[in-house]
Design an enzyme around this catalytic site. Structure first.
Site, PDB file in Angstrom:
ATOM      1  CB  CYS A 216     -15.267   5.296  -1.384  1.00  0.00           C
ATOM      2  SG  CYS A 216     -15.924   4.805  -2.997  1.00  0.00           S
TER       3      CYS A 216
ATOM      4  CG  ASP B 228     -17.257   8.525   1.063  1.00  0.00           C
ATOM      5  OD1 ASP B 228     -16.868   9.400   0.263  1.00  0.00           O
ATOM      6  OD2 ASP B 228     -17.542   7.371   0.720  1.00  0.00           O
TER       7      ASP B 228
END
Length: 138
Positions: free
Chosen positions: A53, A60
């Protein structure tokens, strides 16, 4: 006090492992479509996509679904695996990652059609799915 300058030693960076070297290359290699002129779909699922992120730095995780109709070139599967693994240390948004994958895929393969879907694992009770499409102009 001596006039000699002390040299600071920086820690030696270990060489990249062979897998890390392959991932760092991350090129989308192609080969000639064995059935040019036939309209058929190729479905590729990449269940281990990771990136970071750009705001929090948290990882992620996603499954990338790629469906395309080849033109003159077909993507080599090991090459797309290594290309996708190259994202693991990038700080990139969900939206930008999926759009960048599309741009790179179109540049490498010049498909007739392609759809890429990034299905991200829920984080903080939010589930994100990004879908982008491309169709070659006639």
């Amino acid at each position: 006090m001596s006039n000699s300058i002390e040299q600071q030693q920086t820690p030696e960076v270990p060489p990249l492992k062979y897998g890390e070297r392959e991932i760092a290359k991350g090129e989308l290699f192609t080969f000639p479509n064995p059935r040019i002129g036939r309209h058929y779909q190729i479905h590729i699922t990449l269940p281990e996509f990771t990136c970071k992120c750009p705001f929090s730095g948290y990882p992620d995780f996603a499954t990338i679904y790629l469906t395309y109709v080849p033109n003159e070139k077909v993507v080599e599967l090991k090459a797309i695996k290594l290309y996708i693994n190259n994202y693991r240390d990038l700080y990139i948004s969900h939206e930008e990652a999926v759009n960048q994958i599309l741009d790179d895929f179109v540049a490498a393969c010049d498909p007739l059609e392609v759809q890429i879907k990034g299905d991200y694992n829920p984080r903080g009770n939010v589930h994100t799915v990004i879908e982008v499409n491309y169709q070659k102009a006639n």
